[in-house]
Write an enzyme that holds these catalytic residues in place. Structure first.
Site, PDB file in Angstrom:
ATOM      1  CE  LYS A   1       3.745  -0.686   6.050  1.00 23.02           C
ATOM      2  NZ  LYS A   1       3.719   0.384   5.042  1.00 23.02           N
TER       3      LYS A   1
ATOM      4  CB  CYS B   1       0.841   5.468   8.753  1.00 23.40           C
ATOM      5  SG  CYS B   1       1.004   7.106   7.992  1.00 23.40           S
TER       6      CYS B   1
ATOM      7  N   PRO C   1       0.836  -1.207   0.000  1.00 22.39           N
ATOM      8  CG  PRO C   1      -0.006  -1.050   2.167  1.00 22.39           C
ATOM      9  CD  PRO C   1       0.663  -2.004   1.230  1.00 22.39           C
TER      10      PRO C   1
END
Length: 217
Positions: free
Chosen positions: A161, A122, A38
């Site tokens: 993730k 992130c 992604p």
């Protein structure tokens, strides 16, 4: 058996021990496949369509804020669109609430997603200030609870993730991998840097190796 493979600074490990039916569904999408990670602000549908021409076999959407999606954001909704050339497609969400995440998963499945991915990697401030992304790595116990709730309520495989941790002195990759596996996630992606390191420092492949070894035990 744990199936693991890597590219760039990411490593995937499949979890065959929980919810075997769902995990068998995802195994063909992750084993010996060319996977497009992604890419926020990059992995849009036209780009993924182009990557399919160059051998991409499994793809993921850009990160989607689950809360914004549920509020009807057309931008977030567009990020779930799937090309007919994407043979295996996952939607990545940012959420820290089970109920919110499950509603977003339902929309992703309706839109044609084969699996969903929880973003716990992130490092961008706009994400972490909301208690999303890599900020979820601070508490393996809370992360376990979140992942278990999503897995138990989802009809498609849930992957996660992560990064090595938030800062160099708070690396807890192995603890988070254990928590996520025990929660029933079908696969884990490890970005072998801390959130503090961002994208530019050298990746720590040794911790990825340790995570895979411990997952086999």
């Amino acid at each position: 058996t744990v199936y693991s493979f890597a590219f760039g600074t990411l490593a995937y490990a499949l979890n065959p021990s929980t919810r075997p039916a769902l995990n068998m569904n995802i195994k063909p999408s992750f084993t010996n496949k060319m996977i497009l990670a992604p890419l926020t602000r990059g992995g849009n549908l036209p780009f993924r369509r182009l990557c399919a021409d160059f051998g991409m076999e499994t793809s993921l959407s850009e990160m989607i804020y689950a809360r914004s999606l549920l509020k009807g954001s057309p931008v977030e909704g567009a990020r779930m669109r799937r090309s007919k050339y994407e043979s295996s497609f996952g939607v990545q969400f940012a959420t820290n609430q089970v109920d919110e995440g499950l509603l977003a998963i339902q929309q992703a499945v309706t839109g044609g997603a084969d699996f969903v991915d929880l973003n716990c990697g992130c490092p961008i401030y706009d994400v972490t200030r909301r208690g999303l992304g890599s900020s979820l790595l601070r508490s393996p116990t809370k992360l376990h609870k979140l992942v278990k709730g999503l897995v138990d309520g989802s009809d498609v495989p849930v992957t996660v993730k992560i990064r090595l941790g938030c800062e160099a002195d708070t690396i807890n990759c192995l603890e988070n991998v254990k928590a996520i596996r025990e929660a029933g996630a079908s696969a884990i992606t490890i970005h072998a840097r801390t959130a503090q390191q961002g994208y530019s420092k050298e990746a720590n492949w040794e911790l990825i190796r340790q995570a895979v070894v411990e997952s086999k035990e």
